[in-house]
Scaffold this motif. Structure first.
Motif, short mmCIF file in Angstrom:
data_model
loop_
_atom_site.label_atom_id
_atom_site.label_comp_id
_atom_site.label_asym_id
_atom_site.label_seq_id
_atom_site.Cartn_x
_atom_site.Cartn_y
_atom_site.Cartn_z
N GLY A 74 -0.81 -4.59 11.14
CA GLY A 74 -1.35 -3.82 10.21
C GLY A 74 -0.94 -4.31 8.60
O GLY A 74 -1.65 -4.03 7.56
N PHE A 76 -0.54 -6.14 5.13
CA PHE A 76 -1.39 -7.05 4.79
C PHE A 76 -0.76 -8.17 3.98
O PHE A 76 0.35 -7.92 3.26
N SER A 105 1.28 -5.48 1.34
CA SER A 105 1.50 -4.10 1.60
C SER A 105 1.86 -3.89 3.26
O SER A 105 1.14 -4.09 4.20
N ALA A 107 3.04 -2.17 6.68
CA ALA A 107 2.54 -0.96 7.43
C ALA A 107 3.44 -0.22 8.13
O ALA A 107 4.65 -0.81 8.53
N PHE A 127 -9.70 4.62 9.66
CA PHE A 127 -9.41 3.36 8.75
C PHE A 127 -8.85 2.31 9.61
O PHE A 127 -9.09 1.15 9.63
N ARG A 131 -10.64 -1.31 11.89
CA ARG A 131 -10.14 -2.76 11.92
C ARG A 131 -10.35 -3.47 13.17
O ARG A 131 -10.51 -4.70 13.04
N HIS B 374 -2.46 0.17 -5.09
CA HIS B 374 -2.21 0.20 -3.50
C HIS B 374 -0.64 0.30 -3.03
O HIS B 374 -0.73 0.24 -1.87
N PHE B 399 -4.01 6.10 3.90
CA PHE B 399 -4.88 4.79 3.89
C PHE B 399 -3.97 3.89 3.28
O PHE B 399 -4.27 2.52 3.42
N PHE B 400 -2.88 4.21 2.48
CA PHE B 400 -1.94 3.06 2.03
C PHE B 400 -0.56 2.97 2.71
O PHE B 400 0.19 2.13 2.33
N ARG B 401 -0.40 3.59 3.92
CA ARG B 401 0.77 3.64 4.66
C ARG B 401 0.77 2.70 5.85
O ARG B 401 1.79 2.47 6.33
N GLY B 403 -0.82 -0.34 5.59
CA GLY B 403 -1.18 -1.62 5.23
C GLY B 403 -2.66 -1.63 4.42
O GLY B 403 -3.34 -0.80 4.70
N VAL B 404 -2.43 -2.16 3.23
CA VAL B 404 -3.92 -2.17 2.62
C VAL B 404 -3.96 -3.47 1.54
O VAL B 404 -2.62 -3.74 1.16
N PRO B 405 -4.96 -4.14 1.44
CA PRO B 405 -4.86 -5.16 0.41
C PRO B 405 -5.10 -4.58 -0.91
O PRO B 405 -5.36 -3.55 -1.37
#
Lengths: 442, 442
Positions: A74, A76, A105, A107, A127, A131, B374, B399-401, B403-405
């Motif tokens: 997960g 990124f 970012s 995970a 969310f 994926r 992010h 949502f940011f924990r 992985g997020v682009p």
């Protein structure tokens, strides 16, 4: 700097330097070589990183090897490397030999859901659930389906509406309404755009459509119901009967299914093991009374006191239509006036039945349509007969007092279409964020 | 039976029998001949009916003459007759010599609104107000504009979202929220799809858009505010800065304005006396601090204690841009962190300003966009700094924990674009059914 390439576009490129961005799907951290499957919105690709060895043949803890070892699913990343076509690579016949890896970012290593998690748990972590390529495909299909409908409407000069969801009073009945605190007063959330799309007929708009949210304070927990859902609505002027509405409706379905099959047919087959079939027109049409006889002759007696069909009856008639006509759709027509809203027009020769229909797709109702009663005296009488106080719907009745064309239309649940198209067990699977009596999050 | 022809298609037909349906605009009931201007969703046409006279030259009370004499404005009719091209007819050079006239729905003779009615009164009778060709054109323009945006998105592989409007908790702040009774608990109406469109980034959707309702319990009565409005939203992954968002945004505006000009430019000129201009790209970009200096040098000091612009300042900077660049649009960029939400990313070198913008069109703000923060540690710190309790937005922070682009996007008020495009004084004019603190009907 090489600019980002979508993974689906890699195979068309020549071997050479590329940059891709996405999230880590899997890491295989072997002694001599590391493999990462990287995923983006368009696909997945294998990254490969041969470990560096020192003079003694020992593996060196260099970069990006150390970063790769620490990658959680997960995470990124943006990577650069050398694209190489190689038939032996199962994943698309290409791989990227890594040069650099940048973590955008990271995970948390413990992923809260797994492939076998319950639907409810997956919804808690929607969310992450989304994926999954299968879940992602659902929403690309929805996008394609909707755009095909919209394109049909636009090409036929329909006007798109955005009707208000805040209403001063009930649209159809006081049941199943959500109440909103509205400054010094109260408002209600619209259960459907019914009254407002009829208003457009009186306004001389001719042909209109809307795709937007509708709200029902329905405490049921079935696989087909939600408290908030996307309603696909259309309404047209100058019709002769509900058959004109059915013709519009089936043309729209053909446009939508044609686009989905063309753009996603292969993926749907691969991921859902479902063949998308473009329906032939006209769809079979069966008056409800006849449908009940057919179902009865198949050994199923609809266990209802009123004149309505029930879900099992819908499945039975769909099975009959599939066998007899090889069709996934059927219009059940001419529902009894007793079970239809006051604004459905009744047959000239027989007021006990309405000029209305339900559209059944793969055994489940996805839509209700009808010619509307536009004659104010008849409309008012039917409202009173159904126990409505004309004073409460005065504003609606006004639409019919200053001239109005004959008209009709339908409302269709978008999620139901997708659920049945992809043979899913619940609309929860095909709704971006489901809302039910006990679910308001995320 | 001759089937219905749209009025706009009549002029291309040869002389001969036709049938048209629409509503009565005006009746001129003269002694020897009757004229009716009939309107439908596509245009207007003159119907003519020479009166029959008897052997003594006296007018006979026959049909359709008697029916025509009794026609109230707004009555919907279907007529048949002989189409005749005649250059002398001002209305399109054609007329229909009446054969039959069927009243489909008679209007009450007293029309409650007139051309000079107040806006508020017209809104009370919106369905009649919308019969005005000018009002009708607004919604055909809206349809064209939206479809051009959607087509751009679809062609660039965006996924369309329908995010829920019912939320368990506040999205951004507790202020201006409508509260909904939700079974045993409470829900709130979404002020924007902000959190849910960011969720799609974490879900790996890449590029998304949504056009849907947003709700603000804002008690203000300005010409630019509504309690319910249609929000145009888009969000994209893997951006380097807010400039990537601005590029998307200006490309969308070009697509929308190009389509509107091509399809409706002449009508807009005729009915609104406005020239639709397709904007050139790139739109001018001016950092807010610089914009304030420019406005000051023009003699206007923004009377605010915070770092924000005010409506007069926006008009001034727009005037400057119009003079200097001949452009109707300007991006004001780099708003102070103090006046932006916690989720706007701040500049690397200067945390006092954000990577954000407002888009100003003809002097009024129509949109806010930004790169989003992010990085979870930074995001959480900024939330706390703004006085938010991270526990209350736990689901969002999740949502940011995992992985997020990097990502960013914008939200734009559809009605504002239309209001400013057509030089209208209020969004009430360009909203199908306006909702404000004291307006929930019709």
């Amino acid at each position: 700097m090489t600019s980002r390439v979508l993974i689906k576009n890699l195979s068309a490129l020549d071997d050479g330097p590329v940059s891709v961005s996405g999230w880590v799907d899997t890491v295989r951290d072997q002694k001599k070589v590391q493999f990462v499957v990287l995923r983006d919105e368009s696909g997945a690709v294998q990254l490969v990183n041969p470990r560096t060895t020192d003079a003694d043949g020992q593996v060196v803890a260099d970069e990006p090897a150390t970063s790769i070892s620490g990658l959680a699913q997960g995470t990124f990343v943006t990577v650069t490397g050398a694209l190489k076509h190689d038939e032996r690579v199962k994943l698309g016949g290409i791989e990227i030999k890594l040069a650099t890896l940048t973590v955008v970012s990271a995970a948390i290593p413990e992923t809260p859901i797994a492939a076998d998690s319950s639907l409810d748990k997956r919804m808690d972590w929607r969310f992450l659930d989304l994926r999954n390529p299968k879940q992602n495909l659902i929403f690309r299909i929805q996008t394609t389906f909707e755009h095909a409908l919209r394109t049909y409407w636009i090409e036929h000069d329909f006007i798109e509406l955005h009707t208000p969801k805040l209403m001063a009073s009930a649209s159809e009945s006081r049941a199943e309404l959500f109440e909103v605190g509205y400054f010094e007063t109260k408002a209600y959330l619209a259960q459907s755009p019914q009254f407002f799309k009829q208003m457009a007929q009186s306004a001389g708009f001719g042909k209109i459509f809307e795709v937007g949210p509708a709200f029902r304070a329905d405490p049921s927990f079935t696989s087909r119901h939600a408290t908030e859902f996307t309603s696909v609505d259309s309404e047209i002027s100058w019709i002769n009967s509900h058959d004109d509405v059915m013709q519009l409706h089936e043309n729209l379905m053909v446009a939508g299914f044609t686009a989905v099959k063309a753009r996603h047919g292969d993926e749907v087959k691969a991921l859902f093991d479902v063949e998308v079939t473009v329906p032939s027109t006209p769809f079979p049409r069966i008056p409800l009374a006849e449908a009940k006889e057919i179902v009865k002759s198949r050994g199923y007696e609809v266990p209802r006191d009123d004149d309505d069909m029930d879900p099992e009856g819908e499945r039975q008639i769909a099975a009959y239509v599939a066998e007899k006509y090889g069709h996934e759709f059927v219009f059940l027509t001419d529902y009894a006036s007793s079970i239809r809203p006051f604004y459905h027009m009744r047959h000239e020769g027989d007021a006990s039945i309405t000029k209305s229909y339900d559209l059944i797709f793969n055994g489940t109702e996805i839509s209700t349509g009808a010619q509307r009663e536009h004659r104010i005296e008849v409309l008012e009488a039917q409202a009173i007969e159904k126990g409505l106080d004309p004073k409460e719907i005065e504003g609606y009745l006004d639409f019919f007092r200053y001239g109005v064309p004959s008209h009709g239309g339908f409302g269709m649940g978008l999620a139901r279409v997708l659920m049945l198209m992809l043979h899913q067990a619940s609309i929860r699977e095909v709704t971006y964020l489901f809302r039910g009596p006990t679910r308001l999050e995320p």
